[in-house]
Scaffold this motif. Structure first.
Motif, PDB file in Angstrom:
ATOM      1  N   ASN A 213      40.331  42.311  41.853  1.00  9.79           N
ATOM      2  CA  ASN A 213      39.653  43.305  41.095  1.00  9.79           C
ATOM      3  C   ASN A 213      39.574  44.641  41.145  1.00  9.79           C
ATOM      4  O   ASN A 213      39.195  44.997  42.745  1.00  9.79           O
ATOM      5  CB  ASN A 213      38.335  42.618  40.362  1.00  9.79           C
ATOM      6  CG  ASN A 213      38.309  41.220  39.686  1.00  9.79           C
ATOM      7  OD1 ASN A 213      39.234  40.949  38.868  1.00  9.79           O
ATOM      8  ND2 ASN A 213      37.199  40.681  39.664  1.00  9.79           N
TER       9      ASN A 213
ATOM     10  N   THR B 185      37.726  42.647  32.562  1.00  6.77           N
ATOM     11  CA  THR B 185      37.958  42.117  34.192  1.00  6.77           C
ATOM     12  C   THR B 185      37.358  40.648  33.939  1.00  6.77           C
ATOM     13  O   THR B 185      37.727  39.664  34.240  1.00  6.77           O
ATOM     14  CB  THR B 185      37.351  42.866  34.978  1.00  6.77           C
ATOM     15  OG1 THR B 185      38.030  44.385  34.994  1.00  6.77           O
ATOM     16  CG2 THR B 185      37.205  42.373  36.367  1.00  6.77           C
TER      17      THR B 185
ATOM     18  N   CYS C 267      38.984  36.946  34.335  1.00  8.45           N
ATOM     19  CA  CYS C 267      38.674  35.994  35.342  1.00  8.45           C
ATOM     20  C   CYS C 267      38.237  34.695  34.821  1.00  8.45           C
ATOM     21  O   CYS C 267      38.626  33.662  35.313  1.00  8.45           O
ATOM     22  CB  CYS C 267      37.387  36.614  36.199  1.00  8.45           C
ATOM     23  SG  CYS C 267      37.923  37.914  37.242  1.00  8.45           S
TER      24      CYS C 267
ATOM     25  N   SER D   9      32.495  40.763  41.385  1.00 11.52           N
ATOM     26  CA  SER D   9      33.279  40.317  42.180  1.00 11.52           C
ATOM     27  C   SER D   9      32.704  39.555  43.489  1.00 11.52           C
ATOM     28  O   SER D   9      33.175  38.601  43.688  1.00 11.52           O
ATOM     29  CB  SER D   9      34.452  41.316  42.458  1.00 11.52           C
ATOM     30  OG  SER D   9      35.085  41.865  41.525  1.00 11.52           O
TER      31      SER D   9
ATOM     32  N   ILE E  24      41.951  36.267  43.242  1.00 14.94           N
ATOM     33  CA  ILE E  24      41.616  37.261  42.046  1.00 14.94           C
ATOM     34  C   ILE E  24      41.520  38.588  42.674  1.00 14.94           C
ATOM     35  O   ILE E  24      40.761  38.582  43.945  1.00 14.94           O
ATOM     36  CB  ILE E  24      40.421  36.750  41.321  1.00 14.94           C
ATOM     37  CG1 ILE E  24      40.637  35.491  40.531  1.00 14.94           C
ATOM     38  CG2 ILE E  24      40.012  37.971  40.345  1.00 14.94           C
ATOM     39  CD1 ILE E  24      39.172  35.090  39.870  1.00 14.94           C
TER      40      ILE E  24
ATOM     41  N   VAL F  51      38.257  35.959  45.914  1.00 13.69           N
ATOM     42  CA  VAL F  51      38.026  37.128  45.048  1.00 13.69           C
ATOM     43  C   VAL F  51      38.006  38.372  45.857  1.00 13.69           C
ATOM     44  O   VAL F  51      36.995  38.544  46.852  1.00 13.69           O
ATOM     45  CB  VAL F  51      36.859  36.950  44.240  1.00 13.69           C
ATOM     46  CG1 VAL F  51      36.649  38.132  43.320  1.00 13.69           C
ATOM     47  CG2 VAL F  51      36.756  35.559  43.513  1.00 13.69           C
TER      48      VAL F  51
END
Ligand SMILES: NC(=O)c1ccc[n+]([C@@H]2O[C@H](COP(=O)([O-])OP(=O)(O)OC[C@H]3O[C@@H](n4cnc5c(N)ncnc54)[C@H](O)[C@@H]3O)[C@@H](O)[C@H]2O)c1
Length: 249
Positions: A137, A117, A121, A164, A135, A178
């Motif tokens: 996650n 992950t 990113c 995150s 983004i 995010v």
């Protein structure tokens, strides 16, 4: 009007379960998707299941392989003509009592779930546009709720959540959102795996952490991801989006 018309999406974990449902959903809403997974066969099945008006391009890569991730993200940006949204779904699970937890288990879970992950990113941020980039996650309800026999998996997902939240704070200057998303139990191959419930475990424990609604369908999580990555969620960043059928209550 389709929410994702003209939107370029890089999606990991697209060969199965939640990732496949997300590819199908976003393409139905018009997205141009670049789908990455370690499973070539699964990616081909996903591509066959995707109908328009959006498109899908697939690439086989292991999210833990740094050079492969760098190459995949660069190719995604080339192929799509940029990246508007990164959606990290690739992940692995393992349930085991603490007595039999191994260093290999810990390394594998952290490597795929957290390192994969984080690499996507870092690389995608070279392309995501200031002001509108996003983004998403995939964490897990286990990041914030105790789940027996899932210490290592839960810790890896707790790491995804913490990563995150801090990334969201770090990116406020660029106005890039995010969103960590935390599903509860979802009916996918991941939780149907033979080693999901090791022999001898008291399955009564698991009934206590399940939603009264039962497990979610992957399509229900894909719908939440589609919301989180869309402009409909334009004020949503740095907060855990739980999609767990109330299992946290
Ligand atoms: N199913 C659930 O109950 C549940 C609950 C909470 C969170 N999640 C998370 O949702 C995500 C998707 O899970 P799912 O249930 O759809 O599982 P799944 O097993 O159906 O799909 C996971 C996908 O990730 C891919 N993958 C695994 N390791 C990879 C690697 N090293 N490189 C590239 N791709 C890799 C697999 O090939 C597979 O296509 C995972 O991050 C999982 O932890 C699932």
């Amino acid at each position: 009007m389709n929410r994702y018309d003209g939107v370029k999406v890089l999606l990991t974990g697209a060969a199965s379960g939640i990732g496949r449902a997300t590819a199908i959903r976003l393409a139905a809403e018009g997205a141009a998707i670049y789908a990455v997974d370690v499973s070539e066969k699964g990616l081909a099945e996903t591509a066959a299941a995707v109908t328009g008006p959006g498109t899908i391009t697939t690439r086989t890569a292991d999210v833990t392989d740094e050079p492969a991730v760098i190459a995949a993200v660069a190719d995604a940006a080339d192929t799509l003509g940029g990246i508007d949204a990164l959606i990290n779904v690739a992940g692995v699970h393992k349930t085991t009592p603490i007595e039999t937890l191994t260093v290999d288990d810990l390394n594998r879970l952290f490597s795929v779930n957290l390192v994969g992950t984080a690499l996507f990113c870092r690389e995608s941020l070279k392309h995501l546009p200031d002001g509108s980039g996003v983004i998403v996650n995939t964490a897990s309800l286990s990041a914030t709720q105790g789940n027996p026999f899932m210490t290592a998996y839960a810790a890896s997902k707790g790491a995804v959540l913490a990563f995150s939240l801090s990334l969201a704070a770090e990116l406020t200057g660029r106005r890039i959102r995010v969103v960590p998303i935390s599903p509860g139990a979802v009916d996918t191959p991941l939780i149907r795996a033979a080693d999901m419930f090791p022999e001898g475990l008291d399955l009564g424990y698991f009934s206590k952490i399940r939603s009264y609604f039962g497990a979610a369908d992957p399509e229900q999580i894909a719908a939440a991801i589609a919301f989180a990555a869309s402009s409909d969620a334009g004020y949503f960043t740095g907060a855990d989006l739980r999609v767990d059928g109330g299992a946290h209550t």
